[in-house]
Every structure is written in structure tokens, then in C-alpha cells.
Design an enzyme around this catalytic site. Sequence first.
Site, PDB file in Angstrom:
ATOM      1  CE  LYS A  25      -7.526  -5.563   1.615  1.00  0.00           C
ATOM      2  NZ  LYS A  25      -6.032  -4.291   2.934  1.00  0.00           N
ATOM      3  CB  SER A  26      -2.069  -2.903  -2.858  1.00  0.00           C
ATOM      4  OG  SER A  26      -1.994  -3.169  -1.703  1.00  0.00           O
ATOM      5  NE  ARG A  30      -0.184   2.483  -3.692  1.00  0.00           N
ATOM      6  CZ  ARG A  30      -0.149   1.392  -2.766  1.00  0.00           C
ATOM      7  NH1 ARG A  30      -1.321   0.320  -2.388  1.00  0.00           N
ATOM      8  NH2 ARG A  30       0.337   1.210  -1.658  1.00  0.00           N
ATOM      9  CG  ASP A 325      -0.378  -7.319   4.121  1.00  0.00           C
ATOM     10  OD1 ASP A 325      -0.942  -7.179   4.545  1.00  0.00           O
ATOM     11  OD2 ASP A 325      -0.407  -6.813   3.005  1.00  0.00           O
ATOM     12  NE  ARG A 356      -3.326  -9.253  10.341  1.00  0.00           N
ATOM     13  CZ  ARG A 356      -3.302  -8.565   8.933  1.00  0.00           C
ATOM     14  NH1 ARG A 356      -2.351  -8.077   8.578  1.00  0.00           N
ATOM     15  NH2 ARG A 356      -4.529  -8.590   8.559  1.00  0.00           N
ATOM     16  NE  ARG A 400      -4.129  -9.522   4.645  1.00  0.00           N
ATOM     17  CZ  ARG A 400      -5.113  -9.444   3.199  1.00  0.00           C
ATOM     18  NH1 ARG A 400      -5.404 -10.608   2.929  1.00  0.00           N
ATOM     19  NH2 ARG A 400      -5.080  -8.165   2.295  1.00  0.00           N
TER      20      ARG A 400
HETATM   21  C1  S3P Z   1      -0.543  -2.009   1.819  1.00  0.00           C
HETATM   22  C2  S3P Z   1       0.758  -2.086   2.429  1.00  0.00           C
HETATM   23  C3  S3P Z   1       1.359  -3.562   3.551  1.00  0.00           C
HETATM   24  C4  S3P Z   1       0.041  -3.907   4.042  1.00  0.00           C
HETATM   25  C5  S3P Z   1      -1.066  -3.454   3.773  1.00  0.00           C
HETATM   26  C6  S3P Z   1      -1.834  -3.295   2.518  1.00  0.00           C
HETATM   27  C7  S3P Z   1      -0.316  -1.089   0.732  1.00  0.00           C
HETATM   28  O1  S3P Z   1       1.464  -2.358   4.622  1.00  0.00           O
HETATM   29  O2  S3P Z   1       0.364  -4.826   5.254  1.00  0.00           O
HETATM   30  O3  S3P Z   1      -2.492  -4.255   3.902  1.00  0.00           O
HETATM   31  O4  S3P Z   1      -1.422  -1.076   0.349  1.00  0.00           O
HETATM   32  O5  S3P Z   1       0.715  -0.223   0.526  1.00  0.00           O
HETATM   33  P1  S3P Z   1       2.819  -1.309   5.693  1.00  0.00           P
HETATM   34  O6  S3P Z   1       3.329  -0.384   4.461  1.00  0.00           O
HETATM   35  O7  S3P Z   1       1.963  -0.169   6.606  1.00  0.00           O
HETATM   36  O8  S3P Z   1       3.560  -2.056   5.810  1.00  0.00           O
END
Ligand code: S3P
Length: 447
Positions: A25-26, A30, A325, A356, A400
Site C-alpha cells: 500500500k505504501s 507513492r 501496522d 487499535r 486491520r
Molecule cells: C505509512 C506510514 C505509517 C503506517 C501507515 C502507512 C506510510 O504511518 O501506519 O499505514 O505509507 O508512510 P505513520 O508514519 O503515521 O506511523
Amino acid sequence: MSSNVRFVVKHGGRLHGRIRVPGDKSISHRSIMLGAIAEGTTEVTGFLEGADSLATLQAFRDMGVPIEGPDNGHVVIHGVGLRGLKAPGKPLDMGNSGTAMRLMAGILAGQAFESELIGDASLSKRPMKRVTDPLGQMGAHIETAPGGTPPLHIHPVGEALHGIDYTLPMASAQVKSAILLAGLYAQGETCVTEPAPTRDHTERMLRGFGYEVHTEKLDAMRTRICLKGGGTLRGTRIDVPSDISSAAFFMVGAAIAEDADLVIEHVGINPTRTGVIDILKLMGADITLENEQTVGGEPVADIRVRSSQLKGIEIPPELVPLAIDEFPVLFVAAAVAEGTTVLRGAEELRVKESDRIQVMADALHTLGVDAEPTEDGMIIRGGKPFQPQQGVIDSHHDHRISMASAIAALRAPSNVVIDDCANVATSFPTFVELVRQAGLDIEVQHD
Ligand code: S3P
């Protein structure tokens, strides 16, 4: 969301075979963001077609970026360059996605047009000052709702932003990334110091687009990341690996189920994401990495997990941001593990898609597990058979929580019922299909 999506999960089951979970997902978010503001074409494979990353994709279409797909994870983005985005003419809806809203705030802060970022009920409660404060220091003009929450109204600033040297008050990849993305539009140098390592996909991907990013390790925990504004990103190819955060449900499932042997293929094992593997190994899980390789600047491997007797541990604090996560499902592992598991230093869990800590403690109580929520973590006295209470687990629309609770059914003495599961589609639209394929029986009801 009008109707309730309910999971009825048959207790027991063995997880077997080989599966491939959807794209990270991240990295998917991006890939669209950087592809859109690059010069030339970016071709993405393995893109996650989940509601969160699709919200990012739609936002850039709304700002005039031609995007083909997604078609089976294949997306082609015709980048418009750093200054080529157009005023969207309507609010940009980030749905449930904190990543989309916070990173977009960084990109939009430097535009010559006005924009508004909105989200669903959960996102509308999440803290945004963590990004609007540092962006304000760079010269951005962003208004939030009174509590520092969405919507975000982003006003054009007329002249370029200016770089800052910012120390993050919390370990957050989202905040780091928002500042670095705004830094592309800033005069001079923008530097961010993180108090502990957080996922570095933004830095890696910027380099993949030919943008210079300087990273310096200050000591064992702190890293300083710097870039200069006004450069050019050049379109590239991105192969998105499978999401380790989605794989984590299967990793814990195979570790706690009886007689399990499961391989999860082509999973991203970027060292800023592998806290879940380290924590499970400390708990005694049987996990091996096979077929390790680097694909498009990100390390990937097949992860093989077999059943094992887990034991409770004190979770090392440095692993917390690297598994942030995965705690909902790690709590399920702790509930099955012999002895006590203690998590501290994870107060960030209280401001995710749901609280959570509280919501998982409630879910575990429904399953009859001894779980004590604390301000910044949880104490779980595991290893005893679950003694489910009457009642249904409320996932609070948190993807989740729904998936972690479903995995708990592998060790429950009776079926597990979970409400508000529609948001599983934000990160893992094929969860039910894949978990069935691996050996856990879920029925999906709509009412
Ligand atoms: C993410 C960073 C995390 C994560 C989120 C995705 C990202 O959050 O919990 O699901 O893609 O940069 P934080 O950076 O706020 O901890």
C-alpha cells in the site's frame, strides 16, 4: 458506508500452500504521487487496487494527470512534471487513508492553486497538525478543522516554500514524507531528522526517479534525510512487491494454526518494515526467507511459515515503528503464545484507522483473552484456551482489526463473528478469497 459487512469465520482450520498477497500500500500510493509529478511516463506493475491507493490515483486524475489502468495491477502514469498539476475544482476525497491525506498535503502545499482534502468519518478524526505544523514552518498556508483534524484547506502561497531543518516529534514515515515532498517545491534544502527508523519508501523511490536524496545515520536510532528543491523527477518503472502488512495476517495465521505450512510469495522485506518477522521470531515462530532478491530498489522474498509453539515476550521498543501496522495481528499471536507479552511505546496505535489498543483489547475480551490495554501498549497473558463471551467483535470500520480478528478464529473454540468489515477493501480487497484458499473458512454477510 450504509450496509454492514459481517464476517462469520469458522473456527479451526490449517493454512497450507503458496499464496501471493496484493501489492504494498505504501509503495502503491507513492508510485502514483511521484509518477504524477515526474517528467515522462511511469509504468507500475503490482499496484494495489485497494480503496486507499485508488483514492490517491483518482486525486491525481482530478488534477489533470492522464493515468491508464489499473488493469490487473498495471498502471501507466503520464507525468506532468513538478509544476504541471491543475486545480482540481472539487474537494479531493482521501477516503480512509491517512497516508494519502498526509503525503498529499506535502505535495499540495507547494502548488499555485487552492485545494481541499477531505476523508471518511475515521480519517476526519485523525491528527493532521503533525503535518500542517512543519509545512506551515516551510511557508505553507493550510487550515484544519478546530481540533487539528480534516478537512484541510490548502491555500496557494504565491512564492516558493522554503526548506526547513525539522526534527520529528514522533517516528512517522507519513510526516517525514509530507515534509520531503513539500521540500521538492521549496527553495534551498529541506532536512528531516527521525527519532527512530521508519519506512523509507519515499527516499528510495525518489532516488529511483533520479532525484538526489541524502541520508545520514546520526546514531543507532536517528537518521537525517535531506533534499534540495527544484529538481526534476524522471519517469521510471516500478514493480510493487506484495505488502508485508497484508502478509502478516498469514504469517501469524500459519504460526498459530495447527499443522500449517504456508509460503507467501514475493513479499517486500525492506528492513524498515520487517519488525513483524523479528517479533514473531523472538516469540519462537518458524519463519524462513527463500528466494531473496532486489526488485526495483526494494528487497523481496518468499516467506515460509510453519506452525510452532509461540512464547510471550517483551517487545523491543526499537521494533515498534518497524511493525506499527502489524500490532492488531501480533496481539492475536500474543494471545496464543505461552506466557505474557508486553508492548510499550506504541501510543501511535491510538491514532490509526481506529484506536487499535482499545479496539483490539475489546476484540480479545470478546474472545475470552486476558488482555490489558495500557496508555501506550498492551499486556497480554496468553496461552490459555480462548473462552469466548457472547457477542460480536466490532472492528470499528478498521480493516486491520477485521482481518486480525478473523485470524484469531484459527484458535477459537467456536465461530468468530466480526462486524463492519467493509474497509478490508482499503488495503486487501482479496483477503477473503485468499484466506479461504489457504484454509480458513469465512462467510461474508451483508445486512
Ligand atoms: C505509512 C506510514 C505509517 C503506517 C501507515 C502507512 C506510510 O504511518 O501506519 O499505514 O505509507 O508512510 P505513520 O508514519 O503515521 O506511523
